[in-house]
Design a protein around this motif. Structure first.
Motif, mmCIF file in Angstrom:
data_model
loop_
_atom_site.group_PDB
_atom_site.id
_atom_site.type_symbol
_atom_site.label_atom_id
_atom_site.label_comp_id
_atom_site.label_asym_id
_atom_site.label_seq_id
_atom_site.Cartn_x
_atom_site.Cartn_y
_atom_site.Cartn_z
ATOM 1 N N PHE A 1 -3.529 17.481 -5.586
ATOM 2 C CA PHE A 1 -4.118 15.814 -6.075
ATOM 3 C C PHE A 1 -2.299 15.572 -6.026
ATOM 4 C CE2 PHE A 1 -7.928 16.227 -6.606
ATOM 5 C CZ PHE A 1 -8.562 14.488 -5.972
ATOM 6 N N LEU A 2 -1.135 14.981 -5.391
ATOM 7 C CA LEU A 2 -0.162 14.194 -5.426
ATOM 8 C C LEU A 2 -0.299 12.903 -6.124
ATOM 9 C CD1 LEU A 2 2.733 15.549 -4.633
ATOM 10 C CD2 LEU A 2 3.231 14.221 -2.914
ATOM 11 N N VAL A 3 0.412 13.426 -7.522
ATOM 12 C CA VAL A 3 0.447 12.439 -8.472
ATOM 13 C C VAL A 3 1.523 11.336 -8.951
ATOM 14 C CG1 VAL A 3 -0.627 10.965 -10.506
ATOM 15 C CG2 VAL A 3 -2.128 13.160 -9.567
ATOM 16 N N ASP A 4 1.592 10.267 -8.594
ATOM 17 C CA ASP A 4 2.681 9.578 -9.710
ATOM 18 C C ASP A 4 2.900 9.541 -10.791
ATOM 19 O OD1 ASP A 4 5.438 7.735 -10.216
ATOM 20 O OD2 ASP A 4 4.859 6.839 -8.822
ATOM 21 N N GLY A 5 3.835 10.162 -11.109
ATOM 22 C CA GLY A 5 4.119 10.578 -12.993
ATOM 23 C C GLY A 5 4.308 9.477 -14.191
ATOM 24 N N SER A 6 3.983 8.518 -13.521
ATOM 25 C CA SER A 6 3.701 7.228 -13.681
ATOM 26 C C SER A 6 3.162 6.988 -14.031
ATOM 27 C CB SER A 6 4.943 6.210 -14.165
ATOM 28 O OG SER A 6 4.227 5.850 -12.031
ATOM 29 N N MET A 7 1.445 7.748 -13.314
ATOM 30 C CA MET A 7 0.303 7.344 -13.204
ATOM 31 C C MET A 7 -0.090 7.730 -15.183
ATOM 32 S SD MET A 7 -2.218 8.118 -11.517
ATOM 33 C CE MET A 7 -4.769 7.594 -10.613
ATOM 34 N N THR A 8 -0.882 6.322 -14.932
ATOM 35 C CA THR A 8 -1.685 6.538 -16.871
ATOM 36 C C THR A 8 -3.091 7.658 -16.394
ATOM 37 O OG1 THR A 8 -3.547 4.845 -16.321
ATOM 38 C CG2 THR A 8 -1.044 4.206 -17.054
ATOM 39 N N ILE A 9 -2.280 8.572 -17.380
ATOM 40 C CA ILE A 9 -3.502 9.702 -18.281
ATOM 41 C C ILE A 9 -4.775 8.445 -17.843
ATOM 42 C CG2 ILE A 9 -5.184 11.587 -19.197
ATOM 43 C CD1 ILE A 9 -1.841 11.260 -20.348
ATOM 44 N N ARG A 10 -5.335 7.908 -17.770
ATOM 45 C CA ARG A 10 -6.927 6.935 -17.986
ATOM 46 C C ARG A 10 -7.099 6.693 -16.546
ATOM 47 N NH1 ARG A 10 -9.815 3.592 -20.389
ATOM 48 N NH2 ARG A 10 -10.554 1.553 -19.437
ATOM 49 N N ASP A 11 -5.932 6.037 -15.727
ATOM 50 C CA ASP A 11 -6.249 6.087 -14.337
ATOM 51 C C ASP A 11 -6.972 6.858 -13.183
ATOM 52 O OD1 ASP A 11 -6.121 3.001 -14.809
ATOM 53 O OD2 ASP A 11 -4.156 3.066 -14.015
ATOM 54 N N LEU A 12 -6.142 7.947 -14.095
ATOM 55 C CA LEU A 12 -6.309 9.695 -13.147
ATOM 56 C C LEU A 12 -8.006 10.134 -13.730
ATOM 57 C CD1 LEU A 12 -5.256 11.769 -11.450
ATOM 58 C CD2 LEU A 12 -4.606 12.673 -13.494
ATOM 59 N N ASN A 13 -7.903 9.849 -14.915
ATOM 60 C CA ASN A 13 -9.015 10.000 -15.276
ATOM 61 C C ASN A 13 -10.405 9.309 -14.340
ATOM 62 O OD1 ASN A 13 -8.870 12.219 -16.834
ATOM 63 N ND2 ASN A 13 -8.196 11.218 -18.341
ATOM 64 N N LEU B 1 4.233 15.172 -8.662
ATOM 65 C CA LEU B 1 3.481 16.208 -9.880
ATOM 66 C C LEU B 1 2.273 15.952 -8.694
ATOM 67 C CD1 LEU B 1 3.419 15.015 -13.611
ATOM 68 C CD2 LEU B 1 4.124 16.564 -12.939
ATOM 69 N N LYS B 2 2.313 17.208 -8.763
ATOM 70 C CA LYS B 2 0.859 18.331 -7.359
ATOM 71 C C LYS B 2 -0.374 18.753 -8.714
ATOM 72 C CE LYS B 2 1.433 19.826 -3.880
ATOM 73 N NZ LYS B 2 1.695 21.015 -2.880
ATOM 74 N N ILE B 3 -1.239 18.389 -8.960
ATOM 75 C CA ILE B 3 -2.276 18.454 -9.460
ATOM 76 C C ILE B 3 -3.560 19.856 -9.146
ATOM 77 C CG2 ILE B 3 -3.767 17.998 -12.091
ATOM 78 C CD1 ILE B 3 -1.629 15.653 -11.863
ATOM 79 N N ARG B 4 -3.653 20.503 -9.573
ATOM 80 C CA ARG B 4 -5.068 21.245 -8.884
ATOM 81 C C ARG B 4 -5.940 21.126 -10.688
ATOM 82 N NH1 ARG B 4 -2.942 24.726 -7.009
ATOM 83 N NH2 ARG B 4 -2.758 24.002 -4.250
ATOM 84 N N GLY C 1 0.639 -1.181 -0.056
ATOM 85 C CA GLY C 1 0.131 0.493 0.515
ATOM 86 C C GLY C 1 0.519 0.852 -0.156
ATOM 87 N N GLU C 2 2.737 0.889 -0.310
ATOM 88 C CA GLU C 2 3.468 2.539 -0.002
ATOM 89 C C GLU C 2 3.335 2.482 -1.403
ATOM 90 O OE1 GLU C 2 6.457 1.313 1.767
ATOM 91 O OE2 GLU C 2 5.571 0.640 3.955
ATOM 92 N N GLY C 3 3.489 3.896 -1.125
ATOM 93 C CA GLY C 3 3.779 4.487 -3.238
ATOM 94 C C GLY C 3 2.347 4.235 -3.712
ATOM 95 N N LEU C 4 1.295 5.512 -3.547
ATOM 96 C CA LEU C 4 0.341 4.904 -4.471
ATOM 97 C C LEU C 4 -0.062 5.751 -5.194
ATOM 98 C CD1 LEU C 4 -2.624 3.871 -1.261
ATOM 99 C CD2 LEU C 4 -1.863 2.602 -2.841
ATOM 100 N N PRO C 5 0.096 5.513 -6.663
ATOM 101 C CA PRO C 5 -0.422 6.955 -7.629
ATOM 102 C C PRO C 5 -0.900 8.068 -7.016
ATOM 103 C CG PRO C 5 -1.352 5.177 -8.170
ATOM 104 C CD PRO C 5 -0.656 4.408 -7.290
ATOM 105 N N ILE C 6 -1.633 7.975 -6.666
ATOM 106 C CA ILE C 6 -2.331 9.448 -6.208
ATOM 107 C C ILE C 6 -2.501 9.554 -4.698
ATOM 108 C CG2 ILE C 6 -4.047 7.963 -6.624
ATOM 109 C CD1 ILE C 6 -5.523 10.890 -8.170
ATOM 110 N N ALA C 7 -3.359 10.914 -3.663
ATOM 111 C CA ALA C 7 -2.588 10.987 -3.145
ATOM 112 C C ALA C 7 -3.457 12.359 -2.744
ATOM 113 C CB ALA C 7 -1.947 10.555 -1.931
ATOM 114 N N LYS C 8 -4.763 12.939 -2.171
ATOM 115 C CA LYS C 8 -4.861 14.186 -2.460
ATOM 116 C C LYS C 8 -4.511 15.193 -0.848
ATOM 117 C CE LYS C 8 -9.995 16.771 -2.678
ATOM 118 N NZ LYS C 8 -11.219 16.378 -2.601
#
Length: 433
Positions: free
Chosen positions: A363-375, A428-431, A350-357
């Motif tokens: 949202f703090l997002v892992d750069g390798s997270m796919t755009i589809r999963d983020l959407n 990345l931090k995305i808002r 459960g460590e290193g989750l690709p996204i956290a609010k």
């Protein structure tokens, strides 16, 4: 002028107008019912033995001929009813009867031949379609020659203007209809987000390639086939993965796939006596238990690859590009996760989750997270045509390799590069703006 207005001819004409209005309502309601009825529901009713549903399915197979026949019948009865009403009102009121007949027939046709039957048909589409299927099929048969001639004429005129009619075009639109219905149901609160994502994920398998979801080669854990048995065993036991690629000399040279259970079974057979464990283990050769590697091109669709996994009874494949260079790996679980979402087990920390609010709403997002999963996670609409990952999207839009702390705004979002690992955007931090 002294002749009685309400004679037998008057009542016969009025009765004929009334009958024609009923026919007009029948045609209008039938058209709405047969076009609005769900073929899926009709098929389910037909499978349960409903003859009306079966006839409705047959009638709606050729929608162009159906609509042409119904419109022809509807226009015939409407024009005839209006003509009779004009004659009737002219006889009764003189020249002003034409305007009066137009007003009265407009109201009667609108209320009783259009709105009323169509309202009923749209609220009881499948039931009404099953009821009217038999008489409408007779109408279609009777008007078929005229409709065929009209259809030929219409297509000829459209062809002059460069418009081509594809009779099978509705088949290609089924996926879009399902997707639109799911999105509408989600917006109205009828369909849950998880249900929508699962169905759309299954529909998208044939549109997406393994390149989009594979684990990039930089993240693949490999075993050197020339390492000592102790080192191989240690690495296998410490790894959270069941299958690991074996390379020889160069990590591009994959020579096999080792399964943890097969490795442990083989080592158990070589355990020897307590006094000779080290000697027996030293004689162990990992290639004896390695499976041959399975390579696939990066352009393979997820749907095809899942079928290949099931056919080969295999869950693991290595992805190569057109030059045969290793690009990554994909498993059956990766494909299933595109449908059901992230799959975790007792070995996932459960460590290193690709996204956290964060507390600030970003949202703090892992750069390798796919755009589809983020959407899917946030119900966003970031484009994924030019890049698969969030980091790839930022690089594509910025047209540079950014530095930590740089901020970009595009597609209605603010992207802040938090950390970099060499030339790779790590986080990345995305808002949303």
């Amino acid at each position: 002028m002294d002749a009685p207005v309400a004679d037998a001819a008057f009542w016969i004409t009025a009765g004929a107008i009334f009958f024609l209005l009923i026919l007009s309502g029948f045609f209008s309601g039938s058209e709405t019912a047969l076009t609005a009825a769900s073929r899926g529901k009709l098929r389910a009713q037909a499978d349960r033995g409903s003859r009306g549903a079966s006839r409705a399915l047959r009638v709606t197979e050729d929608s162009e001929r159906l609509i042409g026949s119904v419109l022809l019948g509807n226009n015939l009865v409407n024009i005839l009813a209006t003509s009779l009403a004009t004659a009737l009102f002219t006889r009764a009121f003189g020249e002003s009867g034409v305007a009066l007949a137009t007003l009265v027939m407009t109201l009667l046709v609108l209320i009783f031949a259009e709105v009323l039957p169509k309202t009923y048909a749209i609220t009881n589409a499948e039931k009404a379609a099953s009821a009217v299927a038999r008489p409408i099929s007779i109408v279609v048969t009777v008007f078929s020659p005229v409709v065929s001639a009209v259809r030929w004429l219409v297509r000829g005129v459209l062809r002059i203007f460069g418009v081509r009619i594809d009779p099978d075009s509705h088949i290609l639109a089924i996926r879009e209809e399902i997707e639109g219905a799911l999105q509408l149901g989600r917006s109205e609160g009828v369909v849950e987000k998880e249900d929508r994502d699962r169905i759309l994920g299954a529909l998208d398998l044939s549109e997406r390639t393994v390149e989009e979801i594979m684990l990039h080669r930089s993240g693949i854990e490999m075993i050197d086939s020339e390492a000592s048995p102790d080192e191989i065993l240690r690495q296998c036991l410490e790894s959270p993965y069941t299958r690991l690629p074996l390379f020889k000399g160069d990590q591009e040279n994959i020579v096999g796939i080792v399964h943890a259970k097969e490795l442990l079974r083989a080592i158990y057979q070589h355990r020897g006596t307590p006094e000779s464990v080290a000697t027996d283990l030293a004689a162990f050769e990992v290639m004896e238990v390695a499976m041959p590697p399975y390579f696939i091109p990066e352009t393979t669709t997820l749907d095809d690859q899942m079928r290949q996994f099931l056919r080969r009874h295999s869950h693991f494949a290595l992805v190569v590009d057109e030059y045969g260079t290793l690009q990554g790996l994909i498993t059956l679980e990766d494909i299933l996760e595109e449908i059901v979402g992230e799959i975790t087990d007792e070995f996932d920390t459960g460590e290193g989750l690709p996204i956290a609010k964060g507390d600030d709403g970003a949202f703090l997002v892992d750069g390798s997270m796919t755009i589809r999963d983020l959407n899917r996670a946030n119900e966003w609409n970031l484009p994924d045509e030019e890049a698969n990952t969030v980091a790839g999207l930022v690089i594509h839009e910025a047209q540079i390799i950014p530095s930590a702390g740089q901020v970009f705004s595009f597609h209605g979002f603010r992207f802040e590069v938090v950390t970099m690992e060499q030339n790779r955007i790590a986080t990345l931090k995305i808002r949303k703006l």
